[in-house]
Scaffold this active site. Structure first.
Site, PDB file in Angstrom:
ATOM      1  N   GLU A 213      -6.841  -1.956   0.737  1.00  0.00           N
ATOM      2  CA  GLU A 213      -8.002  -2.095   0.163  1.00  0.00           C
ATOM      3  C   GLU A 213      -8.377  -3.755  -0.233  1.00  0.00           C
ATOM      4  O   GLU A 213      -7.368  -4.244  -1.069  1.00  0.00           O
ATOM      5  CB  GLU A 213      -8.301  -1.351  -0.869  1.00  0.00           C
ATOM      6  CG  GLU A 213      -9.731  -1.283  -1.297  1.00  0.00           C
ATOM      7  CD  GLU A 213      -9.917  -0.233  -2.268  1.00  0.00           C
ATOM      8  OE1 GLU A 213     -11.143   0.116  -2.843  1.00  0.00           O
ATOM      9  OE2 GLU A 213      -9.123   0.425  -2.759  1.00  0.00           O
TER      10      GLU A 213
ATOM     11  N   CYS B 118      -9.748   4.445   0.043  1.00  0.00           N
ATOM     12  CA  CYS B 118      -9.227   4.938  -0.964  1.00  0.00           C
ATOM     13  C   CYS B 118      -9.774   6.076  -1.917  1.00  0.00           C
ATOM     14  O   CYS B 118      -9.631   7.256  -1.313  1.00  0.00           O
ATOM     15  CB  CYS B 118      -9.201   3.732  -2.344  1.00  0.00           C
ATOM     16  SG  CYS B 118      -7.927   3.701  -3.620  1.00  0.00           S
TER      17      CYS B 118
ATOM     18  N   LYS C  43     -17.748   1.195   1.433  1.00  0.00           N
ATOM     19  CA  LYS C  43     -17.160   2.283   0.619  1.00  0.00           C
ATOM     20  C   LYS C  43     -18.300   3.119   0.176  1.00  0.00           C
ATOM     21  O   LYS C  43     -19.203   2.772  -0.497  1.00  0.00           O
ATOM     22  CB  LYS C  43     -16.182   1.739  -0.702  1.00  0.00           C
ATOM     23  CG  LYS C  43     -15.387   2.714  -1.411  1.00  0.00           C
ATOM     24  CD  LYS C  43     -14.503   2.031  -2.141  1.00  0.00           C
ATOM     25  CE  LYS C  43     -13.613   3.086  -2.774  1.00  0.00           C
ATOM     26  NZ  LYS C  43     -12.293   2.325  -3.943  1.00  0.00           N
TER      27      LYS C  43
ATOM     28  N   SER D  35      18.128  -6.183 -29.517  1.00  0.00           N
ATOM     29  CA  SER D  35      18.661  -5.622 -30.763  1.00  0.00           C
ATOM     30  C   SER D  35      19.987  -4.603 -30.723  1.00  0.00           C
ATOM     31  O   SER D  35      20.138  -4.137 -31.711  1.00  0.00           O
ATOM     32  CB  SER D  35      17.291  -4.799 -31.449  1.00  0.00           C
ATOM     33  OG  SER D  35      16.987  -3.665 -30.725  1.00  0.00           O
TER      34      SER D  35
END
Length: 745
Positions: A45, A175, A114, A371
Site C-alpha cells: 500500500e 488493506c 480504496k 541498570s
C-alpha cells in the site's frame, strides 16, 4: 493441467517521503519478479510515497512526486511485458484517494481507489483520504501531462472495476477491505474474478501474526481463487513496524509466504498455480455457483495480454505449505510454515525497527543506561539481537546491509564478524550509580555488558547530585531529606527525581561524546527502557532516564520482557540474565538500609505488573471505565472480595489520572502491545482528569454494598501473596516515588 500463472507479491521496506529510495526498491522488486518468471507483480500500500506520510498527504508536492515516480516506472524497460500495480495517492475531482494504479507496457489500465478506510488502532486514514463509495462504477480520470507524454493516453478508467486479460480476470482490494465484514473479494469472486491483489500496510503487534493468514485463507476457502497479499516491512518513519509476511493463497491454502522479520529492503515472493484449479474448485461449490449466476457484473477493463504462457507444461504449480507463517526448508526439502512465539517476536520486531531508525538517522550507534534490571537488560539484548541479524544478513550476501553498517561505523572496509564484536562497536552501556545503588545491580550490569560485548562504563554520579542540591541549599537555606531520614513525602520524591533526571542529562552528554572519545565520527542515539506497564501506571519520572531518543521496549509488558529474557538466555547462553531475572524490580532511588534494598517497584506502585496488564487490557481493548472494570474483575478475580477489587480499581484509576500527563512525552517506542497508553497516536484521551472520579467511584461503592447485602459471606479463594505491603492510598498519600503530578511536571 490447464493454464499455469506465475505471480509475485513484494515486501518492501519503504520510507515515507523517500521518493528516490522507494522508486529504486520498487524497480528492484519488479526486476526480481520478472527474473523469477512472474507475469504479474503487485506491491504494498502507498509504496511510491510511503504509508506514513500523514499530513504530507495534504501537500500537492506529495501527489506531484508520486506521479513523477510513476512516470519513471512507465518508461523503464524493466517494467515491460508484465502486468504491474503500484500504490500511490491520487486526487480525482479535488478529492484525494488511496489508490492502486495498474499498468502494462507504458499504458495505465485502471486507477482503483480504496473503498474502506481504516480508522482504528494507529490508523487515521480518513484524515487524508476519502473512500470511493460508487460500487461497480468507473469515471474518466484525466491524466497529468507528464503521464500522457509517456502513455499517449488522455483519460483512463478510475473507480471500482476489474482487469480482464485474455486468459483470466484480476481484481483489487486495498488493506482494510480484506478486514471489512463486507469484503470486496466476495462479490468480485462471484463475478468470475480469479486473482485478487491486496496492497497492504499492516503493522506488527504481539501475537497477531495469525490474523492475515486466517483472513486470506478464509477468503479463498469460501470463494475460491488466488489471493495476493503484499505488505510493507520495517519502520517507515514512525512508531510502527510493518511486519511483512506477504503471501500467495489459492483455494484456502497458502502457496508461499515471505518472512515477517528481516533486514532486507526487498523480498519478492513468487508462486505458480493452475487457473483450472480455481475454476474446478468454484464450480464444485454448488451454492456458490448459484449465487454467482445471479451476481451483478463489475466493469471490465479489457487488455490484450495473457498471464499464462503458450506452453501448457512450462511451469508446474506449487504445492500448498502446511502451516502458517515464515517459510523454512525442512530436511526433506519441502517448505513449511510456523508461528513465531511472542518471545521470538520481541527479539526480532523491535530489533528490525531499531535497525531502520539507526541507519536512517545517520547516527553511529546507541547509548544505553544499563541498570542491571529487567527493563534495561531487555533493551540491551534487543540491540544484541539486531547485531545478530546484521551479521546473518551480511553472511547471506546482503550488500545493502553491509553498506549501511559500514556507513554507521564510519569504516568503508568494516565487516561484522560476530554479534558480540559488532555490539562492542555500536552499543555503549553505562551503569550510573549513586550512594543508593547496590553492589549487586552494578555487578549484574557489568556481567551482562561483558557477555553481550557492549562497550561498558560504570560511573558514580553523586558529585553531580550534590552540586544540584547545593544550589538549592544556597538559595533556600534548607536541606531536603529522604523519608527514612525524617523528611516529608515531597522531600523524599524530589530527592529521588533529581537522581533520575541527572541520569538523563549525563546519558545525552555521553551519547554525544563517546564516539569522539573512541576516535570515531558522529554521535549515539540514547535508548530508553521503560515498559508499557510503567507508562500506563505513570511509574516514571518526567524527563528522567526514561526520556530518550527511542525506546525498543516501550510497547512491551513487564511479564513479556521476563519471558523474553528467559528465551534469550537459553538461546544465547547469557548466564548473567539469571541473576537479573531473579532480582526484585527496584528503582534504587531511596537510601539502602543496612546495605540492602528497601525500595521495591511493586510495593511502590501498590499493584503488581500482572495486575497492571489486566487493567491495561480492560481499559483499552475492552473499553472499560472504572465501573465496568470493577464489574468485570469481581468475576475474574475470585480470590478477592468485592471490596478488595474495588480498592484495586480505584487505586489504579487514581494513579492513572494523576499521571496521565506523562503519556504526552513518552519516548517514541516500537508499537507492540494492544493496550499501549501512547498518547501521541495510539491512545487519544485527556491528560488532565478529576482524579477523584467521584461519580464513578460512588457507583462502584454502591455495587459493593449490594454484593455485600446479597452475599454477606461470599466465599473467596486466598489471594497469592505478592506484595509485602500493598498500598491503596488516598490521593493525598499517593506521592511515593514517581507518582505525584503536583511535583513531577
Amino acid at each position: 493441467m490447464g493454464r499455469t500463472v506465475t505471480v509475485a507479491v513484494c515486501t518492501l521496506n519503504q520510507w515515507a517521503m523517500d521518493f528516490d529510495g522507494n522508486s529504486r526498491r520498487i524497480l528492484q522488486s519488479i526486476q526480481e519478479a520478472k527474473d523469477a518468471g512472474a507475469t504479474y507483480r503487485s506491491g504494498p500500500e502507498l509504496e511510491i510515497c510511503g504509508y506514513s506520510c500523514e499530513d504530507h498527504f495534504y501537500e500537492s508536492d506529495t501527489l506531484l512526486h508520486s506521479w513523477e515516480v510513476l512516470a519513471n516506472l512507465l518508461k523503464s524497460s524493466i517494467c515491460e511485458d508484465m502486468l504491474i500495480d503500484v500504490g500511490m495517492p491520487v486526487m480525482h475531482k479535488n478529492v484525494t484517494y488511496n489508490c492502486r494504479v495498474a499498468f502494462l507496457n507504458r499504458r495505465i489500465l485502471l486507477i482503483r481507489p480504496k473503498m474502506r478506510l481504516c480508522e482504528d488502532g494507529n490508523y487515521r486514514e480518513s484524515r487524508w483520504f476519502s473512500p470511493w463509495t460508487k460500487e461497480r462504477t468507473v469515471e474518466d480520470y484525466f491524466l497529468p501531462r507528464m503521464i500522457s507524454q509517456v502513455t499517449g493516453q488522455t483519460v483512463v478508467p478510475f473507480g471500482d472495476a476489474v482487469i480482464a486479460t485474455r486468459d483470466t480476470c484480476v481484481g483489487f482490494e486495498i488493506c482494510e477491505e480484506l478486514w471489512h465484514p463486507a469484503s470486496n473479494h466476495i462479490p468480485m469472486s462471484l463475478d468470475g474474478v480469479e486473482i485478487i491483489a491486496n496492497g497492504s500496510g499492516s503493522y506488527f503487534e504481539l501475537r497477531k501474526a495469525y490474523v492475515t493468514v486466517d483472513l486470506v485463507k478464509s477468503a479463498t476457502f469460501k470463494s475460491g481463487g488466488c489471493y495476493m497479499f503484499s505488505n510493507l516491512r520495517g519502520c517507515d518513519g514512525g512508531r510502527l513496524y510493518f511486519n511483512g509476511g506477504s503471501s500467495i493463497t489459492l483455494n484456502g491454502n497458502i502457496l508461499n509466504r515471505g518472512r515477517q522479520f528481516a533486514l532486507e529492503d526487498v523480498e519478492v515472493t513468487v508462486a505458480t498455480f493452475d487457473l483450472e484449479d480455481i475454476r474446478n474448485y468454484r464450480n464444485s461449490i454448488r451454492s456458490r455457483s448459484h449465487a454467482a449466476a445471479a451476481s451483478q457484473s463489475y466493469p471490465r477493463v479489457k487488455v490484450d495480454f495473457a498471464l499464462t504462457p503458450e506452453n501448457l507444461m512450462s511451469n508446474p504449480p506449487d504445492r500448498p505449505l502446511d502451516g502458517a507463517q515464515d517459510v523454512y526448508g525442512d530436511d526433506d526439502g519441502q517448505s513449511r510454515l510456523v508461528y513465531h512465539t511472542a518471545e521470538e517476536e520481541i527479539a526480532m520486531a523491535p530489533a528490525c525497527w531499531l535497525w531502520d531508525y539507526l541507519r536512517r538517522s545517520c547516527q553511529g550507534g546507541f547509548f544505553l543506561p544499563l541498570s542491571g534490571g529487567v527493563d534495561s537488560s531487555s533493551s540491551a539484548c534487543i540491540v544484541y539481537s539486531m547485531c545478530e541479524m546484521i551479521v546473518e544478513s551480511v553472511n547471506r550476501g546482503d550488500t545493502q546491509v553491509l553498506a549501511d553498517i559500514r556507513k554507521i561505523v564510519g569504516d568503508c572496509e568494516y565487516v561484522p564478524i560476530d554479534p558480540k564484536q559488532l555490539c562492542n562497536t555500536i552499543l555503549v552501556t553505562c551503569y550510573m550509580g549513586t550512594e543508593n545503588s547496590s553492589a549487586e545491580t552494578k555487578a549484574r550490569a557489568a556481567e551482562l555488558a561483558n557477555q553481550i560485548g557492549s562497550y561498558h562504563h560504570g560511573i558514580v554520579i553523586d558529585t553531580a547530585i550534590s552540586a544540584i542540591l547545593g544550589i538549592f541549599q544556597q538559595v533556600t537555606k534548607l536541606t531536603p531529606r529522604f523519608k527514612v531520614q525524617g523528611g516529608s513525602p515531597r522531600e523524599n520524591l524530589a530527592l529521588q527525581n533529581v537522581q533520575a533526571r541527572l541520569r538523563m542529562v549525563i546519558a545525552y552528554l555521553f551519547a554525544q561524546l563517546m564516539l569522539w572519545v573512541r576516535g570515531r565520527p558522529g554521535g549515539l542515539l540514547v535508548l530508553g527502557s521503560g515498559n508499557v506497564d510503567e507508562a500506563l501506571r505513570g511509574y516514571l519520572t518526567k524527563y528522567d532516564c526514561s526520556s530518550a531518543d527511542i525506546n525498543p521496549i516501550g510497547g512491551i509488558a513487564k511479564n513479556d520482557l521476563k519471558k523474553f529474557l528467559l528465551y534469550f538466555r537459553r538461546k544465547h547462553g547469557i548466564s548473567a540474565l539469571s541473576d537479573i531475572l531473579e532480582a526484585p524490580p527496584t528503582a534504587e532511588l531511596e537510601p539502602l538500609q543496612a546495605g540492602q534494598l528497601a525500595q521495591l517497584d511493586e510495593v511502590d506502585m501498590g499493584m503488581t505488573y500482572k495486575e497492571l496488564s489486566v487493567f491495561g487490557r480492560l481499559r483499552k481493548q475492552n473499553c472499560s471505565g472504572p465501573f465496568t472494570m470493577f464489574c468485570r474483575l469481581v468475576h475474574m478475580w475470585d480470590h478477592c472480595t468485592p471490596k478488595e477489587v474495588a480498592d484495586k480499581v480505584k487505586h489504579f484509576y487514581r494513579c492513572y489520572a494523576i499521571n496521565r500527563h506523562k503519556m504526552t512525552i513518552l519516548t517514541p517506542s516500537c508499537h507492540a502491545e494492544t493496550y499501549s497508553p501512547d498518547d501521541n497516536r495510539f491512545d487519544h484521551r485527556p491528560f488532565l482528569y478529576n482524579h477523584s472520579w467521584k461519580w464513578q467511584f460512588a457507583a462502584i461503592d454502591e455495587q459493593v454494598k449490594r454484593l455485600k447485602e446479597e452475599k454477606p459471606s461470599r466465599p473467596h479463594k486466598t489471594a497469592p501473596k505478592v506484595l509485602a505491603k500493598p498500598r491503596y492510598m488516598p490521593f493525598s498519600s499517593v506521592i511515593s516515588n514517581k507518582t505525584h503530578p503536583g511535583i513531577v511536571v
